[in-house]
Design an enzyme around this catalytic site. Structure first.
Site, short mmCIF file in Angstrom:
data_model
loop_
_atom_site.label_atom_id
_atom_site.label_comp_id
_atom_site.label_asym_id
_atom_site.label_seq_id
_atom_site.Cartn_x
_atom_site.Cartn_y
_atom_site.Cartn_z
N ILE A 7 3.88 46.85 19.22
CA ILE A 7 4.92 47.66 18.59
C ILE A 7 4.29 48.91 18.01
CG2 ILE A 7 6.75 47.72 16.84
CD1 ILE A 7 6.58 44.61 16.82
N THR A 32 1.09 49.05 15.40
CA THR A 32 0.16 50.18 15.33
C THR A 32 0.49 51.04 14.11
OG1 THR A 32 1.40 51.91 16.53
CG2 THR A 32 0.22 50.26 17.86
N LYS A 38 -5.45 51.58 5.60
CA LYS A 38 -4.82 51.86 4.30
C LYS A 38 -3.70 50.88 3.95
CE LYS A 38 -5.74 56.86 4.42
NZ LYS A 38 -5.13 58.21 4.37
N ASP A 50 -2.21 56.89 17.31
CA ASP A 50 -1.41 58.08 17.03
C ASP A 50 -0.82 58.51 18.36
OD1 ASP A 50 -0.45 60.70 16.67
OD2 ASP A 50 -1.97 61.20 15.18
N TYR A 142 16.43 66.35 16.16
CA TYR A 142 16.27 64.90 16.25
C TYR A 142 17.17 64.35 17.37
CZ TYR A 142 16.06 59.99 14.78
OH TYR A 142 15.88 58.63 14.73
N LYS A 146 15.60 62.41 20.76
CA LYS A 146 15.98 61.03 21.07
C LYS A 146 16.86 60.96 22.32
CE LYS A 146 13.97 58.63 17.78
NZ LYS A 146 12.99 57.58 18.09
#
Length: 267
Positions: A7, A32, A38, A50, A142, A146
């Site tokens: 995922i 991921t 962190k 990334d 956005y 998408k």
């Protein structure tokens, strides 16, 4: 044998909910994060990735294969929000959003296809958005990123079907996650012709997220898709009116639908 699921963007929000729920269903889950070191006490393992850096994609896939030998399901969940009047959003921010929401998932798909082809099986689930079915005011970038992922999935799935690999889209509506805090907001500029209406629309959008549904609903849909033999091309998850808005766009005249959107956003 437990299916191995990868995922992207699994450290928080919808991705985290998907991973947690899959873990209760006896799936082997890897998420991921750009900086997994962190994040403490995560409910499933996180691998560095990334989506804008292809070398990290290759390293992530190799790490999971070294540990488990296969990847049965990819959930392309990593994404970023962006708001603002299109005229006032810096060009580099528009490009960055497409790098994350569109080119990023494609890069991950390209990275994982050779392994799935070798296995002669696999499932790729692209997390898009109901916003990708319509151009929403002050969310146009956005919506476009998408929507582009929705369309390319339609083409991609036909190209890979002969390899025994399935691909589908899941388009969530508004869910209670931290996406509003993490997305790029074009500033409300004093004296801008968009100042008043964009400022009010921004408050409305944030309220929709805060009042959104439980992201576990998306997780349950993911399990349903994994466990079906022949996934559909498109799935939608969210409040009834959000899903119904897609139907309305299909059946109403364009200008009537536009009028409804303007009224909804108080424009």
């Amino acid at each position: 044998m437990s299916k191995v699921v990868l995922i992207t963007g699994g450290s928080s929000g919808i991705g985290k909910s998907i991973g947690e729920y899959l873990g209760t269903k006896n799936y082997t889950v890897f998420g991921t994060s750009r900086n997994p070191e962190k994040i403490e006490n995560h409910p499933f393992p996180l691998v560095a990735l990334d989506v804008t850096k292809p070398e990290t994609i290759s390293a992530c896939i190799t790490e999971v294969l070294d540990k488990k030998g296969r990847i049965d399901v990819l959930v392309n969940n990593a994404g970023a929000g962006i708001t603002g009047p299109i005229e006032e959003i810096p060009g580099e921010e528009i490009k960055r959003n497409f790098e994350i929401n569109f080119f990023g998932p494609i890069n991950v798909i390209k990275g994982i296809l050779p392994q799935m082809r070798k296995q002669q099986s696999g499932l790729i689930i692209n997390i898009t958005s109901i916003a990708g079915y319509m151009g929403l005011p002050y969310r146009g970038v956005y919506s476009a990123s998408k929507g582009a992922l929705e369309l390319i999935t339609e083409a991609f799935r036909m190209e890979i079907k002969d390899f025994g690999i399935e691909m589908t889209n899941v388009a969530p509506g508004d869910f209670a996650t931290n996406i509003a805090a993490g997305r790029y907001h074009a500033p409300v500029l004093e004296g801008s012709p968009y100042e008043k209406v964009y400022g009010e629309t921004l408050k409305t959008m944030d309220a929709h997220v805060d009042e959104g549904g439980d992201p576990m609903d998306v997780a349950k849909m993911i399990v349903k898709i994994i466990e079906t033999d022949k996934p559909k091309i498109h799935y939608k998850v969210g409040a009834f009116m959000q899903k119904f808005s897609v139907v309305l766009k299909r059946i109403l005249p364009d200008k009537v639908y536009e009028k409804l959107l303007r009224k909804h956003y108080g424009l």
